[in-house]
Design an enzyme around this catalytic site. Structure first.
Site, PDB file in Angstrom:
ATOM      1  CE  LYS A  11     105.248  32.747 -22.211  1.00 20.96           C
ATOM      2  NZ  LYS A  11     104.307  33.750 -22.994  1.00 20.96           N
ATOM      3  CE1 TYR A  51     108.415  37.145 -24.636  1.00 20.03           C
ATOM      4  CE2 TYR A  51     108.377  37.476 -22.213  1.00 20.03           C
ATOM      5  CZ  TYR A  51     108.077  36.611 -23.265  1.00 20.03           C
ATOM      6  OH  TYR A  51     107.679  35.569 -23.111  1.00 20.03           O
ATOM      7  CG  ASN A 114     101.318  32.043 -24.363  1.00 17.32           C
ATOM      8  OD1 ASN A 114     101.870  32.334 -23.466  1.00 17.32           O
ATOM      9  ND2 ASN A 114     101.307  32.465 -25.897  1.00 17.32           N
ATOM     10  CG  HIS A 117     109.649  31.797 -24.078  1.00 11.17           C
ATOM     11  ND1 HIS A 117     109.491  32.832 -25.293  1.00 11.17           N
ATOM     12  CD2 HIS A 117     110.980  31.383 -24.521  1.00 11.17           C
ATOM     13  CE1 HIS A 117     110.572  33.057 -25.783  1.00 11.17           C
ATOM     14  NE2 HIS A 117     111.404  32.146 -25.413  1.00 11.17           N
ATOM     15  CD  GLU A 128     114.504  33.250 -26.641  1.00 10.93           C
ATOM     16  OE1 GLU A 128     113.872  34.082 -27.319  1.00 10.93           O
ATOM     17  OE2 GLU A 128     114.174  32.082 -26.499  1.00 10.93           O
TER      18      GLU A 128
HETATM   19  P1  IDP Z   1     105.691  33.047 -28.982  1.00 12.23           P
HETATM   20  O1  IDP Z   1     105.645  33.025 -27.442  1.00 12.23           O
HETATM   21  O2  IDP Z   1     104.730  32.014 -29.599  1.00 12.23           O
HETATM   22  O3  IDP Z   1     106.850  32.892 -29.688  1.00 12.23           O
HETATM   23  P2  IDP Z   1     105.451  35.764 -29.615  1.00 12.23           P
HETATM   24  O4  IDP Z   1     104.765  36.453 -30.975  1.00 12.23           O
HETATM   25  O5  IDP Z   1     107.138  35.888 -29.616  1.00 12.23           O
HETATM   26  O6  IDP Z   1     104.622  34.550 -29.573  1.00 12.23           O
HETATM   27  O7  IDP Z   1     104.869  36.666 -28.383  1.00 12.23           O
HETATM   28  C1  IDP Z   1     105.530  36.533 -27.018  1.00 12.23           C
HETATM   29  C2  IDP Z   1     104.333  36.586 -25.951  1.00 12.23           C
HETATM   30  O8  IDP Z   1     103.666  37.731 -25.972  1.00 12.23           O
HETATM   31  C3  IDP Z   1     103.401  35.485 -26.491  1.00 12.23           C
HETATM   32  O9  IDP Z   1     104.012  34.239 -26.008  1.00 12.23           O
HETATM   33  C4  IDP Z   1     102.228  35.967 -25.559  1.00 12.23           C
HETATM   34  O10 IDP Z   1     102.523  35.745 -24.232  1.00 12.23           O
HETATM   35  C5  IDP Z   1     102.306  37.376 -25.853  1.00 12.23           C
HETATM   36  N1  IDP Z   1     101.753  37.923 -26.882  1.00 12.23           N
HETATM   37  C6  IDP Z   1     101.929  37.663 -28.166  1.00 12.23           C
HETATM   38  N2  IDP Z   1     100.940  38.448 -28.964  1.00 12.23           N
HETATM   39  C7  IDP Z   1     100.178  38.888 -28.019  1.00 12.23           C
HETATM   40  C8  IDP Z   1      98.933  39.924 -28.310  1.00 12.23           C
HETATM   41  O11 IDP Z   1      98.379  39.980 -29.273  1.00 12.23           O
HETATM   42  N3  IDP Z   1      98.391  40.269 -27.054  1.00 12.23           N
HETATM   43  C9  IDP Z   1      98.809  39.946 -25.865  1.00 12.23           C
HETATM   44  N4  IDP Z   1      99.932  39.128 -25.589  1.00 12.23           N
HETATM   45  C10 IDP Z   1     100.465  38.735 -26.677  1.00 12.23           C
HETATM   46 MG    MG Z   2     108.424  34.400 -29.501  1.00 16.03          MG
END
Ligand code: IDP
Ligand code: MG
Length: 140
Positions: A11, A51, A114, A117, A128
């Site tokens: 990312k 997304y 984070n 992905h 994807e």
């Molecule tokens: P993942 O990437 O671990 O699969 P997902 O729930 O699919 O997690 O969420 C996609 C992305 O959205 C996360 O990696 C993160 O960058 C962002 N994200 C998820 N939950 C939150 C939140 O509560 N606040 C802000 N960003 C979030």
């Molecule tokens: Mg996810």
């Protein structure tokens, strides 16, 4: 054991901090092989399409803005159990909850930023991968 493919994004927060090599080394050390890779920049339409499962979440627009904020590395990873293995080496979505030795524990700077992905299922891995790569561009 089945050889699978999964989809990965390094990312913008990690690319900006010049962490492509260190993250890629962790993916490779876990036994995954990078069989396609390119550096791109998303636009809002592409980020929103990628997304769209999160379209009704409060963080959706901020997530799309972040994902468009700088270059990313999109990759196809291949190996035994690649989807689960990649999720394990990534660590939990929230870096505060990510296990020691995971990519998010080491590199993530927030729940949103984070660093990586990874696809969460075989169905989503195919969808994807197809967002970004043609089959002919994936070389096992
Ligand atoms: P993942 O990437 O671990 O699969 P997902 O729930 O699919 O997690 O969420 C996609 C992305 O959205 C996360 O990696 C993160 O960058 C962002 N994200 C998820 N939950 C939150 C939140 O509560 N606040 C802000 N960003 C979030
Ligand atoms: Mg996810």
């Amino acid at each position: 054991m089945v050889v699978e493919r999964t989809f990965s994004i390094i990312k913008p927060d990690a690319v900006e901090r010049n962490k492509i090599g260190e993250i890629t080394a962790m993916l490779e050390s876990s036994g995954l092989r990078i069989v396609a890779s390119k550096r791109i920049k998303l636009d809002q339409d592409k980020a929103a399409a990628f997304y769209k499962v999160h379209a009704d979440k409060p963080f959706f627009q901020s997530l799309c803005d972040f994902m468009c904020s700088g270059p990313i590395i999109v990759q196809v990873l291949e190996g035994e159990n690649a989807i689960q293995k990649n999720r394990e080496i990534m660590g939990a979505t929230n870096p505060d909850e990510a296990a020691e030795g995971t990519i998010r524990k080491q590199f993530a700077i927030s729940l949103e930023k984070n660093s990586i992905h990874g696809s969460d299922s075989p169905e989503n891995a195919i969808i994807e991968i197809n967002h970004f790569f043609n089959e002919k561009d994936i070389i096992s």
